[in-house]
Scaffold this motif. Structure first.
Motif, short mmCIF file in Angstrom:
data_model
loop_
_atom_site.label_atom_id
_atom_site.label_comp_id
_atom_site.label_asym_id
_atom_site.label_seq_id
_atom_site.Cartn_x
_atom_site.Cartn_y
_atom_site.Cartn_z
N TYR A 176 0.82 -1.21 0.00
CA TYR A 176 0.00 0.00 0.00
C TYR A 176 0.86 1.26 0.00
N ILE A 177 0.27 2.31 -0.56
CA ILE A 177 0.83 3.66 -0.56
C ILE A 177 0.19 4.38 0.61
N LEU A 178 0.98 5.10 1.40
CA LEU A 178 0.44 5.71 2.61
C LEU A 178 0.41 7.23 2.54
N PHE A 179 -0.76 7.79 2.85
CA PHE A 179 -0.93 9.23 3.08
C PHE A 179 -1.37 9.36 4.52
N LYS A 208 -2.61 -0.82 -2.82
CA LYS A 208 -3.76 0.01 -2.46
C LYS A 208 -3.28 1.39 -2.03
N LEU A 209 -4.18 2.32 -2.01
CA LEU A 209 -3.90 3.66 -1.49
C LEU A 209 -4.60 3.79 -0.14
N VAL A 210 -3.82 4.01 0.91
CA VAL A 210 -4.37 4.13 2.26
C VAL A 210 -4.29 5.59 2.69
N ILE A 211 -5.44 6.16 2.97
CA ILE A 211 -5.53 7.56 3.41
C ILE A 211 -5.85 7.55 4.90
N ALA A 212 -4.82 7.79 5.69
CA ALA A 212 -4.95 7.77 7.15
C ALA A 212 -5.05 9.21 7.63
N GLU A 229 -13.75 6.61 -2.07
CA GLU A 229 -13.52 5.42 -1.26
C GLU A 229 -13.96 4.17 -2.02
N SER A 230 -13.09 3.16 -2.01
CA SER A 230 -13.37 1.93 -2.74
C SER A 230 -12.57 0.79 -2.12
N GLU A 231 -12.58 -0.35 -2.77
CA GLU A 231 -11.80 -1.49 -2.29
C GLU A 231 -10.31 -1.18 -2.31
N ASN A 232 -9.89 -0.31 -3.24
CA ASN A 232 -8.48 0.00 -3.40
C ASN A 232 -8.07 1.33 -2.78
N ILE A 233 -9.01 2.21 -2.52
CA ILE A 233 -8.72 3.49 -1.88
C ILE A 233 -9.40 3.47 -0.52
N ILE A 234 -8.59 3.32 0.52
CA ILE A 234 -9.11 3.03 1.86
C ILE A 234 -8.89 4.22 2.79
N PHE A 235 -9.95 4.62 3.48
CA PHE A 235 -9.89 5.69 4.48
C PHE A 235 -9.95 5.05 5.86
N THR A 236 -8.93 5.31 6.68
CA THR A 236 -8.90 4.71 8.02
C THR A 236 -9.36 5.67 9.11
N LEU A 243 -2.28 1.43 15.41
CA LEU A 243 -2.63 1.51 13.98
C LEU A 243 -1.60 2.36 13.24
N LYS A 244 -1.24 3.50 13.80
CA LYS A 244 -0.25 4.37 13.16
C LYS A 244 1.10 3.68 13.06
N ARG A 245 1.51 3.00 14.13
CA ARG A 245 2.80 2.30 14.10
C ARG A 245 2.82 1.23 13.02
N GLN A 246 1.73 0.48 12.90
CA GLN A 246 1.68 -0.57 11.88
C GLN A 246 1.65 0.01 10.47
N LEU A 247 0.92 1.09 10.27
CA LEU A 247 0.87 1.72 8.95
C LEU A 247 2.25 2.19 8.52
#
Length: 349
Positions: A176-179, A208-212, A229-236, A243-247
């Protein structure tokens, strides 16, 4: 500042009191201590435009009964109250965190008020320090005043192997790509979504694109992002704790596409975790990013897509390079060193 700088100032021999806002204390009210820091919680108005100014005003006049020696103001929007502090004979240190009137969320009147507040703060503060070199240069030239540079600090990263928290969002390690930021226009999340959608299908299928992130006040911009938001663009939502440490421990790449910043702490944290970081070429990011080859032209989604493609198709190389550089970042932005700088400025007062 509360969790890192304030306790270190206490350990350096200072008696530190921090004013906090009721809605953000987890239900705590009144006064208590955190790692030796005295906290005073006061009510505040939940309003996008008035919350910070009104709270600063109330906190300032509430504080006068305690006879504090030094007042440490943060952000130029609080600067309008510094003349009052000086009127009561207080010594003031102002730390700026960006050219706030440039933020896209402000209208014409708000921008004018922030500019006035900036003028009053820098004019009347005994000492002014800024987190970015761009601010130092700008304020020094505009106000003909000595501005000190005090960057943000970071703590030692807590890299983890567990993935249970990210799996709750159907996220796999290294896929995943992280924002990681607030969902406001100047952070540029919309550019990242557009750039991600331009990637070839095989890369989008793999990564995937993860928007945290989230925002305090939900607006049209927020809902425009959420519509993707979709299966591939995920908003946490806001990512904190485990959660932040794992991301940060398991991302393939970190992206900061901001159009304006103060000094982006998320970029420092990502580099400290050994992540390749792609960032926009604004000065506040280019000054701190380790791998300058991963800067893209701010607002140019085609350029950002190209950088994403470069890193994702050469992941092992860029990961190895980032790992080699992370100790340099940790040493340069160590909170203990930053605390010494702040302590020296306080002594000058």
């Amino acid at each position: 500042m509360l969790t890192e700088l304030a306790p270190r100032l206490v350990n350096s021999g200072y008696d530190v009191t921090v004013y906090v806002r009721n809605p953000y204390t987890g239900g705590k009210k009144g006064q208590w201590e955190y790692n030796g820091v005295k906290l005073i919680s006061l009510p505040c108005i939940r309003n996008k435009y008035l919350e910070t100014p009104i709270f600063t005003f109330v906190a300032l006049f509430h504080s006068l009964k305690y006879n504090f020696d030094v007042y440490y103001f943060h952000a130029v929007v609080t600067g309008m109250f510094i003349p009052f502090a000086r009127l009561f004979g207080k010594r003031v240190l102002l730390q700026t965190h960006g050219l706030d009137w440039k933020r896209e969320k402000w209208g014409i009147i708000s921008k004018a008020i922030i500019k006035l507040s900036t003028f009053l703060g820098i004019k009347f503060a005994n000492i002014v320090t800024s987190v970015s070199l761009e601010e130092v240069n700008y304020f020094s030239e505009r106000y003909r005043k000595l501005i000190y540079h005090t960057p943000n600090g970071i703590s030692m990263p807590e890299t983890v192997t567990m993935t249970d928290e990210i799996k709750k969002f159907n996220i796999e390690a290294d896929r995943y790509i992280l924002f990681l930021s607030r969902l406001v226009p100047e952070k540029g999340c919309h550019f990242l979504i557009e750039a991600y959608n331009k990637l070839e299908n095989n890369l989008k299928k793999k990564y995937k694109l993860v928007i945290a992130g989230d925002t305090q006040y939900k607006d049209k911009y927020y809902y425009s992002l959420k519509s993707n938001e979709s299966e591939n663009i995920i908003f946490t939502g806001f990512a904190v704790g485990e959660l932040k440490r794992q991301l940060l421990s398991h991302a393939a790449v970190f992206v900061q596409p901001s159009t304006m910043e103060g000094m982006p702490l998320a970029v420092l944290e990502a580099m400290a975790y050994g992540l390749p970081v792609i960032g926009s070429d604004i000065q506040e990011i280019s000054d701190i990013i380790v791998d300058k080859s991963l800067l893209f032209k701010s607002g140019n989604t085609a350029d950002l897509t190209e950088k994403l493609n470069l890193v994702l198709t050469n992941q092992s190389f860029y990961k190895s390079l980032a790992e080699l550089k992370k100790s340099e970042v940790i040493n340069k932005y160590d909170w203990n060193s930053i605390t010494k700088i702040i302590s020296n400025l306080i002594e000058k007062l």
